[in-house]
Write an enzyme that holds these catalytic residues in place. Structure first.
Site, PDB file in Angstrom:
ATOM      1  N   THR A   1       1.434  52.692  12.777  1.00 35.96           N
ATOM      2  CA  THR A   1       2.536  53.389  13.421  1.00 35.96           C
ATOM      3  C   THR A   1       2.941  52.701  14.717  1.00 35.96           C
ATOM      4  O   THR A   1       2.136  51.998  15.348  1.00 35.96           O
ATOM      5  CB  THR A   1       2.185  54.863  13.664  1.00 35.96           C
TER       6      THR A   1
ATOM      7  N   MET B   1      11.879  58.244  18.910  1.00 36.41           N
ATOM      8  CA  MET B   1      13.289  58.651  18.907  1.00 36.41           C
ATOM      9  C   MET B   1      13.668  59.344  20.211  1.00 36.41           C
ATOM     10  O   MET B   1      14.390  60.344  20.235  1.00 36.41           O
ATOM     11  CB  MET B   1      13.575  59.555  17.696  1.00 36.41           C
TER      12      MET B   1
ATOM     13  N   GLY C   1       6.879  51.826  10.179  1.00 42.64           N
ATOM     14  CA  GLY C   1       5.715  52.486  10.765  1.00 42.64           C
ATOM     15  C   GLY C   1       4.799  53.047   9.698  1.00 42.64           C
ATOM     16  O   GLY C   1       4.484  52.397   8.702  1.00 42.64           O
TER      17      GLY C   1
ATOM     18  N   LYS D   1      19.263  55.518   6.894  1.00 40.34           N
ATOM     19  CA  LYS D   1      19.264  56.618   7.865  1.00 40.34           C
ATOM     20  C   LYS D   1      19.388  56.055   9.272  1.00 40.34           C
ATOM     21  O   LYS D   1      18.489  55.400   9.772  1.00 40.34           O
ATOM     22  CB  LYS D   1      17.997  57.461   7.734  1.00 40.34           C
TER      23      LYS D   1
ATOM     24  N   ASP E   1       0.817  -1.218   0.000  1.00 42.32           N
ATOM     25  CA  ASP E   1       0.000   0.000   0.000  1.00 42.32           C
ATOM     26  C   ASP E   1       0.850   1.267   0.000  1.00 42.32           C
ATOM     27  O   ASP E   1       0.494   2.263  -0.648  1.00 42.32           O
ATOM     28  CB  ASP E   1      -0.928   0.001   1.217  1.00 42.32           C
TER      29      ASP E   1
ATOM     30  N   ASP F   1      13.999  51.990   4.590  1.00 42.68           N
ATOM     31  CA  ASP F   1      14.673  52.455   5.783  1.00 42.68           C
ATOM     32  C   ASP F   1      15.466  51.329   6.430  1.00 42.68           C
ATOM     33  O   ASP F   1      15.158  50.141   6.242  1.00 42.68           O
ATOM     34  CB  ASP F   1      13.647  52.986   6.803  1.00 42.68           C
TER      35      ASP F   1
END
Length: 477
Positions: free
Chosen positions: A332, A384, A303, A271, A22, A249
């Site tokens: 965000t 930041m 974000g 950045k 089988d 980014d």
């Protein structure tokens, strides 16, 4: 990844199955869909295998596996359902130079056969490296339900039409043509007129695209969200899938970049706060140059592009160059961070307004309406703010904020290494000094974890002196 997924060309090549029960039948049902030359070796095969041999669909050798049976074979499956016999076949087949799979024995197999969704010539392979076969079957079932049975027919038609489609310029014009066929004109025509209708649709579509003016390039500002790929919007996913160029980014994680179309050009704009960075003028030039060449450019920002993302500056550069653009918003970090805290950003009786602040701007540490922010019940999400934590702390305390005001710091928001740091305004600068990843500071918001941490380790507050501030903060005195 322990098993590398690959599609092996089997047309005209030998594949040998050791075993005739089988388990062998189940494997043969799949192999019979290929154009391989199949050989089954077993002393007592089941009637189904005997019937296939009588029909000429495979070669049957009714004896035990012997040396040389796997000679020149691309693959060998051992499906005897007997450990000793499987081990013997494995030794003999490997001696003949073949790759061996033992059915239901991952550890002793050199390759595995994935779950397959068959829309010939469209084939989807699903593998879990043996870890979760039930999950693989569930995924297969879901894809079977979602993929039209016409998909294979459209692909076959498209394959024969490819030489004609080569009249279109390479790159985006051809992609636009095939997208229009497979996802619009083809299915509609096939539904009404079958294969003949789909073929006619291809001819008409090619004529239209050959006379179509060059498509204008554009830039799409796409919010990548805080980092979790599952928080991307459907529009964001579509933009990544059709992009020719992606400018991203530094904070956009690899898991999201993996969703970009493989042929796209991916450029990190790099950045980095307080570090090396690509200038804004260079970023603007890249967007304008690629879009002017007719490319669909995705400017991928962590974000939401409109929240501290320099969207206006970049959009102005595009407008001045007469490059069309549109914006796909993202979640965000403040929203995702509040979700991690289990809090609403606004609440009746606590705060009727909400501020999104940046800890620093192009001139240094950013100045704000400190008196308003220092009031009881004020809530602010501070982006930041990691390096500016000591400055923020001093300004708020000087304007009357209580040292015990809750501050929650969420680092690496929505990512696997997300961390919530409990703080008060009194110990904010000390707690922020331990952060290594991107973070948002939530002034006026605590969490159960934050409350527990404050209870266990009460903050000790020493008023800051003027000379305690970094030099870059002195201009605000």
């Amino acid at each position: 990844m322990q098993h590398f997924p690959i599609f092996l060309a089997l047309a005209g090549r030998r594949v040998v199955v050791g075993g005739g029960g089988d388990a062998a039948v189940a494997k043969l049902r799949l192999l019979l869909k290929t154009e391989a030359h199949l050989t089954v070796v077993d002393p007592a095969p089941v009637p189904e295998i005997t019937a296939w041999a009588a029909e000429g669909r495979l070669t049957l050798i009714t004896r035990a596996f012997e040396p040389g049976d796997a000679m020149c074979a691309s693959l060998v499956y051992s499906a005897t359902e007997n450990t000793a016999k499987d081990a013997r076949i494995r030794r003999l087949a490997q001696a003949d130079g073949a790759l061996v799979n033992i059915v239901d024995n991952l550890d002793d197999s050199q390759f595995i056969t994935p779950a397959i969704v068959d829309r010939d010539p469209v084939t989807i392979a699903i593998g879990t490296e043996g870890a979760a076969p039930v999950l693989a079957r569930a995924i297969k079932r879901d894809l079977e339900d979602r993929l039209s049975p016409m998909l294979g027919m459209l692909a076959r038609i498209g394959k024969t039409f490819r030489p004609k489609a080569d009249a279109l310029p390479m790159g985006r014009p051809r992609r636009d043509f095939w997208s229009a066929f497979y996802f619009d004109a083809g299915p509609k025509a096939a539904e009404h007129s079958g294969e003949t209708g789909a073929q006619a649709a291809l001819n008409g579509l090619l004529t239209a695209h050959l006379h179509k003016e060059d498509r204008e390039g554009e830039v799409i500002f796409v919010g990548a969200g805080p980092g979790d790929p599952e928080l991307l919007t459907l529009k964001a996913r579509k933009a990544l899938d059709t992009a020719d160029v992606v400018l991203h980014d530094r904070l956009v994680p690899l898991e999201i970049l993996e969703l970009v179309r493989r042929e796209a050009t991916i450029i990190e704009t790099g950045k980095t706060g307080f570090g090396a960075a690509m200038s804004q003028d260079d970023i603007n030039d890249l967007m304008v140059t690629h879009a002017a060449e007719g490319a669909q450019v995705v400017r991928l920002k962590s974000g939401d592009p409109s929240v501290f993302g320099r969207l206006d500056e970049e959009a102005q550069a595009l407008s001045e160059a007469q490059i069309p653009y549109r914006v796909v918003p993202g979640i965000t970090a403040a929203s995702a961070g509040a979700a991690a805290l289990g809090h609403s950003l606004t609440r009746r009786g606590r705060n009727s307004d909400l501020r999104f602040l940046t800890g620093h701007d192009v001139a240094g540490f950013a100045d704000h309406d400190w008196a308003t922010l220092a009031r009881p019940g004020a809530v602010a999400a501070i982006y930041m703010g990691k390096r500016a934590a000591r400055f923020l702390q001093g300004r708020l305390l000087m304007h009357g904020a209580a040292a015990e005001t809750s501050v929650s710091i969420v680092e690496n928001i929505s990512r696997p290494d997300q961390r919530i740091v409990a703080a008060t305004l009194g110990d904010l600068s000390d707690k922020a000094s331990d952060l290594t990843g991107p973070a948002v500071l939530f002034l006026g918001l605590g969490s159960e974890a934050a409350a527990q941490a404050v209870t266990e380790a009460p903050a000790t507050f020493k008023p800051l002196e003027k000379n305690d501030y970094p030099a870059s903060a002195m201009e605000f005195y």
